[in-house]
Design an enzyme around this catalytic site. Sequence first.
Site, PDB file in Angstrom:
ATOM      1  N   SER A 111       0.941  -1.631  -0.044  1.00 45.17           N
ATOM      2  CA  SER A 111       0.189   0.239  -0.233  1.00 45.17           C
ATOM      3  C   SER A 111       0.659   1.079   0.188  1.00 45.17           C
ATOM      4  CB  SER A 111      -0.843   0.257   0.986  1.00 45.17           C
ATOM      5  OG  SER A 111      -1.401   1.106   0.873  1.00 45.17           O
TER       6      SER A 111
ATOM      7  N   TYR B 148      -0.665  -1.288  10.318  1.00 48.89           N
ATOM      8  CA  TYR B 148      -1.242  -1.423   9.029  1.00 48.89           C
ATOM      9  C   TYR B 148       0.052  -1.409   8.065  1.00 48.89           C
ATOM     10  CZ  TYR B 148      -3.039  -1.507   4.569  1.00 48.89           C
ATOM     11  OH  TYR B 148      -3.703  -1.283   2.809  1.00 48.89           O
TER      12      TYR B 148
END
Length: 299
Positions: free
Chosen positions: A191, A204
């Site tokens: 990401s 995350y």
Amino acid sequence: MGAMSQLDKDDPRTKHARPPFPVQTQQGSGRASAMDPPPDHGETSYVGTGRMPGYRVLVTGADSGIGRAAAIALAKEGADVVLNALPEEIDDLAEVRDLIAGLGRKTVMLPGDLTDEAFCVELVRTAVSELGGLDALVLVAGSQQVHEDVAEQSTESFDRTMKVNLYAMFWLVREAVPHLAPGSAIVTTSSVSAYEPQGRMIDYAATKAAIITYTNGLARQLAAKGIRANTVVPGPVWTPLQPISYPGDEIAAYGQGTPFGRPAQPVELGSAYVYLAGPESSYTSGTTLTVAGATGVAL
């Protein structure tokens, strides 16, 4: 000729839905069918060109979002696909299975929780058995949770993020590598949060940075076996992960702050997985393919 060429082009700012979106939230793992507007996973919009005939692929997170788009794109290119998602996501997963079966490709659903090491081992073994081998491992499933204050995050929450995003990757790769012949590929999913982490999703972001590092090192290790490993790096994408993570008013504006003024639709990621899993990227390994609409931010 000039007029026709212009008609064939898509303006990335207006090709798909733009905010404001309806205010919406979801609980649990989220459902693609509950999103408004519905995400485009390529069910009708992705057009295959036969680039992966006979490929055998395992895709995690295949019920919705990027994983669903990847599975559909791979199948439309000629691959047989084993689909994994959580048991509670079985309804969405069945939609993907039925679509791929309708293309004439073999497809098998193997739902289960990737935080369970024994299940990860069995997932790969069953995929190999069902497909008669494995040519690509495509890892998309991920856990994303918002925590405004690190002092209030539980160990259980942190542990789940680590297990879904990192441990499962290790377990699945370890089990899959002995079944991968030269020319096979592993594709992981990171990401843009790996580069510009949000303060409320630091666990995350940490896993997404680790995925890039792990995959790049894996590529060096597996080069001697003729196996490639690469990472797709998405920016903001219209998937159920968003309404289960953010407040409804933020979802209404999701992607508004990006240079294109909108989030990506999952279908816009599909071709990245086709390229990295398939034969056209035969000399591409240990790299990242970023699909983020000229943005480095997560919203």
